[in-house]
Motif scaffolding. Structure first.
Motif, PDB file in Angstrom:
ATOM      1  N   PRO A   1       1.044  -1.384   0.265  1.00  0.00           N
ATOM      2  CA  PRO A   1       0.695   0.005   0.133  1.00  0.00           C
ATOM      3  C   PRO A   1       0.807   1.411  -0.173  1.00  0.00           C
ATOM      4  CG  PRO A   1      -0.347  -1.564   1.571  1.00  0.00           C
ATOM      5  CD  PRO A   1       0.287  -2.507   1.027  1.00  0.00           C
ATOM      6  N   PHE A   2       2.163   1.540   0.491  1.00  0.00           N
ATOM      7  CA  PHE A   2       3.215   2.452   0.552  1.00  0.00           C
ATOM      8  C   PHE A   2       3.320   2.512  -0.717  1.00  0.00           C
ATOM      9  CE2 PHE A   2       2.652   1.675   4.926  1.00  0.00           C
ATOM     10  CZ  PHE A   2       2.768   2.796   5.649  1.00  0.00           C
ATOM     11  N   ILE A   3       3.815   1.608  -1.434  1.00  0.00           N
ATOM     12  CA  ILE A   3       4.496   2.040  -3.137  1.00  0.00           C
ATOM     13  C   ILE A   3       3.205   1.975  -3.407  1.00  0.00           C
ATOM     14  CG2 ILE A   3       4.117  -0.482  -3.493  1.00  0.00           C
ATOM     15  CD1 ILE A   3       7.124   2.676  -4.734  1.00  0.00           C
TER      16      ILE A   3
ATOM     17  N   VAL B   1      -1.334  -6.803   3.096  1.00  0.00           N
ATOM     18  CA  VAL B   1      -1.539  -6.214   2.011  1.00  0.00           C
ATOM     19  C   VAL B   1      -3.108  -5.654   2.750  1.00  0.00           C
ATOM     20  CG1 VAL B   1      -3.025  -5.795   0.070  1.00  0.00           C
ATOM     21  CG2 VAL B   1      -0.453  -6.843   0.130  1.00  0.00           C
ATOM     22  N   THR B   2      -3.860  -5.878   3.835  1.00  0.00           N
ATOM     23  CA  THR B   2      -4.840  -6.129   4.360  1.00  0.00           C
ATOM     24  C   THR B   2      -5.191  -5.116   5.364  1.00  0.00           C
ATOM     25  OG1 THR B   2      -6.101  -7.856   2.805  1.00  0.00           O
ATOM     26  CG2 THR B   2      -7.226  -6.831   4.684  1.00  0.00           C
ATOM     27  N   VAL B   3      -4.155  -4.991   6.238  1.00  0.00           N
ATOM     28  CA  VAL B   3      -4.177  -4.449   7.988  1.00  0.00           C
ATOM     29  C   VAL B   3      -3.640  -2.785   7.401  1.00  0.00           C
ATOM     30  CG1 VAL B   3      -2.729  -4.530   9.508  1.00  0.00           C
ATOM     31  CG2 VAL B   3      -4.070  -6.656   9.263  1.00  0.00           C
ATOM     32  N   SER B   4      -2.447  -3.050   6.503  1.00  0.00           N
ATOM     33  CA  SER B   4      -1.369  -1.476   6.076  1.00  0.00           C
ATOM     34  C   SER B   4      -2.503  -1.103   4.838  1.00  0.00           C
ATOM     35  CB  SER B   4      -0.461  -2.225   5.254  1.00  0.00           C
ATOM     36  OG  SER B   4       0.383  -1.347   5.405  1.00  0.00           O
ATOM     37  N   GLY B   5      -3.162  -1.728   4.196  1.00  0.00           N
ATOM     38  CA  GLY B   5      -4.386  -0.952   3.363  1.00  0.00           C
ATOM     39  C   GLY B   5      -5.238  -0.129   4.078  1.00  0.00           C
ATOM     40  N   VAL B   6      -6.206  -0.605   5.089  1.00  0.00           N
ATOM     41  CA  VAL B   6      -7.363  -0.063   5.826  1.00  0.00           C
ATOM     42  C   VAL B   6      -6.779   0.620   6.247  1.00  0.00           C
ATOM     43  CG1 VAL B   6      -8.373  -1.187   7.362  1.00  0.00           C
ATOM     44  CG2 VAL B   6      -8.740  -2.404   5.840  1.00  0.00           C
ATOM     45  N   LEU B   7      -5.069   0.330   7.359  1.00  0.00           N
ATOM     46  CA  LEU B   7      -4.761   1.678   7.976  1.00  0.00           C
ATOM     47  C   LEU B   7      -4.657   2.968   6.983  1.00  0.00           C
ATOM     48  CD1 LEU B   7      -2.436  -0.661  10.480  1.00  0.00           C
ATOM     49  CD2 LEU B   7      -4.208   1.034  10.600  1.00  0.00           C
TER      50      LEU B   7
END
Length: 749
Positions: A547-549, A633-639
């Protein structure tokens, strides 16, 4: 009742047809409304032409992608028993309907905007009626097409792969094959949604930044002033990003939620009156009921006087649709699901339920649906608090604007980070609660309950950009102040509804992704994901990075396109004489072309990351490592999604607060003041946060989960043999480690 039991499966597409019929009636009503004078019609024509030019350019690129992807899917469908080349047809239909849903929203929005402006000449009530009816057309079109598409394809695949195949069972490979082919529909929808969301977000924010920085800050004119060369591109962007992009986004979410629940429902043995497929049919029936009650709720949105609250009117309609859906769902669950306890097939060992697995009942299924509705409502309320004018978060950013641009940025970033706390706690509670009531199926059906009123949610969301465009046309047409005051009233509410819509979307994406994750684990043939393994832990970290890139690519794309836009607007102010005195006409089409070319070019890389990464990781390292990737991906993307959307929304409303005046340390500040200029900088930073990378997070996590679900049968086939070979070795190690000590103890005894 026997008739319903026998033909319920065929009634599901009828719900969608009802939605499309009501949509057509409302669209015809909007089209019949007065479009105003010649100048207004001309300006609206520029916006409509620019929007359609973008769609045509986008479709050319996506057409090639769909063709190549369909060929690959058709080939892959021949390599495993639980898939079929027909998945390519399913994929193409999903992609087409997703794009068509965005097109329908675009068409009605570009008709409703100028008619809302004209209606605002008479009253606020009429302006709300026109703009919200335009939004309702979008909502009903998206939900109706999704239910028709998914319901009709399921009927065909169920008949072809299950009913017409001798010896097939609802819980066996035949139904798994039908649902795997159906997953192609969701993959097509989400693929188009990601490109539409990213491309539309880059388009709208490149234009918005150019209009803000040069028009507002440097030239000192309003963003929507007809003298601003970027103003047409800015208004086009509202449609391609917040209408077509959001429409394709929620179309994909709607379909993915139902699909995930259906895949998990296949694993439930149900002795019901529908041939054992009640758990599979239930999410589609709930969606159909939600569509009907969204029509009822939309009819309740109205105001009578200039002083009535527009937000309150929208809330009444929204609450009505949610409450009616919850009540109806109770009776549907009681009717469709049989008495007794349920469990998933994966939770069995030698015909008995595994230790620690608690069976659930139909009352537990209903409670999970209620949990989903509550989670969606709370997410909207929390998002509204963090982004609405007059609330503590926005007021804190306003105060920090008085000390400069840097402190405004610091304030917005901190609010965005803070705003992740309550939503994550609500989501965590919702996941725990829904699992407690009905296991993994409960988590999936909770997401289905949350998405049931998608038509109403999207109507409220799409109303915002229509009102925003209406205000822009009023400004460009130099209409009386009272007209702009009415459109500003609608626009202010629209900003809040847009933010709450993004909060709703990311919450639904979190639950849907978890359900898709559970479905992937079952189809891939893995019992658990062990993060103590180095490769799985590595996958988890890589997933957290994506999600960061992805955000970096989206934001940098906006930055590059915005630089080109700023240079073009400056050039026109410098080289075209008479723009500031209304004697010269800006070259609007050049700004539109800059946004169109940049968005089409820049949307490719983020989209490929979402599509290719699961395939590479899955086939290179196996399904368990891919599971770790999806978790990250899910945890990072939601945040990231919550943080960016809320920070951007708060910055936006902090800037808009200066239009009416802000009291800071005992002194009033208005537009063109130094604190206002600082707030414009914050809003400019927040633009790609809230309208490009932030909203794309929910599609990113769902699309990667759907790609993983589609390739899961191939991963299962590739890893069954190695797993089987290892079983005896593992058993031997366990016996040596644990039996020998016991033997020694026995000897001592």
């Amino acid at each position: 009742m026997d008739f319903l039991n026998s033909y319920l499966i065929y009634l599901i597409p009828v719900f969608g047809l009802i939605g499309i019929a009501v949509m057509a009636v409302k669209a015809a009503w909007v089209t019949k409304q007065d479009a105003g004078d010649g100048d207004m019609v001309t300006l609206a024509g520029y916006i409509a032409d620019g929007a359609m030019a973008f769609l045509r350019a986008e479709w050319k690129v996506l057409g090639g992608f769909v063709a190549v992807a369909a060929l690959l899917l058709a080939w892959s469908g021949t390599t495993v028993a639980t898939s079929s080349p027909v998945i390519a047809v399913s994929f193409i239909i999903g992609a087409f309907l997703s794009a068509f849903a965005g097109y329908l929203g675009m068409r009605i929005a570009t008709k409703a905007n100028v008619r809302t402006t004209q209606a605002a000449r008479t009253s606020l009530a009429q302006a709300l009626k026109v703009s919200f009816t335009g939004g309702t057309v979008m909502g009903l079109g998206v939900a109706g097409l999704a239910i028709i598409g998914l319901g009709s394809l399921f009927i065909l695949f169920y008949q072809f792969y299950v009913v017409n195949v001798a010896g097939s069972t609802v819980n066996g490979e035949a139904m798994a094959k039908a649902l795997d082919v159906l997953a192609g529909f969701s993959l097509g929808a989400e693929s188009i949604a990601l490109f539409a969301r990213v491309g539309g977000g880059i388009y709208t924010k490149a234009a918005d930044v150019g209009a803000d920085l040069v028009g507002k800050v440097e030239a000192g004119i309003p963003e929507d002033d007809v003298r601003n060369p970027a103003t047409i591109a800015d208004n086009v962007g509202d449609n391609v990003g917040d209408v077509a992009g959001m429409g394709a986004d929620l179309f994909g979410s709607y379909v993915a939620t139902m699909l995930a629940t259906m895949v998990l429902g296949r694993e439930i043995v149900s002795h019901d009156a529908f041939g054992g497929i009640a758990p599979i049919l239930l999410p589609m029936v709930i969606a159909g009921l939600g569509l009907i009650f969204s029509i009822v709720g939309a009819a309740m949105v109205r105001i009578k006087s200039e002083t009535d609250s527009v937000q309150k009117a929208l809330n009444i309609g929204n609450w009505a649709s949610i409450i009616l859906t919850a009540i109806a769902t109770y009776f549907v669950v009681q009717w469709m699901l049989p008495e007794g306890e349920f469990h998933m097939v994966r939770d069995e060992v030698n015909g008995a339920v595994k230790a620690g697995i608690i069976p659930f009942t139909k009352n537990g299924v209903f409670m999970s649906i209620v949990v989903g509705l509550v989670v969606g409502t709370l997410m909207s309320i929390i998002t509204e608090y963090y982004t609405a004018m007059g609330k503590r978060p926005v007021l804190s950013i306003i105060r920090q604007s008085s000390t400069g641009h840097a402190t405004n940025i610091i304030g917005g970033l901190s609010i965005g980070m803070e705003s992740t706390v309550l939503p994550i706690l609500v989501l965590a509670s919702g996941i725990y609660g829904s699992y407690h009531f009905a296991g993994l199926y409960g988590v999936a059906i909770a997401a289905a309950g949350m998405m049931a009123t998608t038509a109403m949610q999207l109507a409220i969301d799409a109303f915002g950009p229509i009102a925003d465009n209406a205000g822009g046309i009023a400004e460009m047409s130099r209409l009386p102040e009272e007209v702009r005051h009415r459109t500003d009233n609608l626009d202010a509410v629209g900003n809040t509804t847009a933010a709450t819509g993004k909060g709703f979307a990311i919450a639904s994406a979190a639950l849907t992704s978890l359900a898709l994750f559970a479905a992937f684990v079952g189809v891939a043939g893995i019992e658990h994901i062990d993060i103590y393994k180095a490769d799985v832990l590595a996958g988890l970290f890589v997933g957290g990075m994506i999600p960061f890139i992805f955000s970096a690519l989206c934001i940098s794309a906006v930055g590059r396109a915005a630089m080109a836009m700023v240079e073009e607007v400056r050039r026109q102010f410098r080289e075209i004489p008479g723009i500031m005195t209304y004697e010269g006409k800006p070259e609007y089409e050049k700004c539109v072309a800059i946004s169109t070319k940049a968005s089409i070019r820049e949307m490719v890389a983020p989209g490929l990351i979402a599509l290719i990464t699961p395939i590479i990781i899955g086939f290179a390292f196996g399904p368990e490592v891919l599971g770790g990737l999806l978790a990250g991906v899910t945890v990072s993307g939601v945040l990231m999604g919550i943080f960016q959307s809320n920070a951007g929304g708060a910055w936006d409303n902090a800037k808009k607060s200066f239009e009416k005046g802000c009291l800071i340390n005992g002194e009033m500040y208005y537009k063109k003041s130094e604190p206002h200029k600082a707030s414009v900088t914050g809003d400019t930073v927040g633009d790609p946060f809230k309208d490009t990378s932030g909203p794309s997070m929910n599609i990113l996590i769902k699309l990667m989960s759907i790609v993983s679900l589609v390739i899961a049968p191939h991963l299962n086939a590739n890893h069954v043999a190695p797993t089987a070979m290892k079983q005896e070795v593992i058993k031997h190690v366990i016996v040596q480690a644990y039996v020998s000590p016991v033997t020694k103890i026995d000897k001592k005894g």
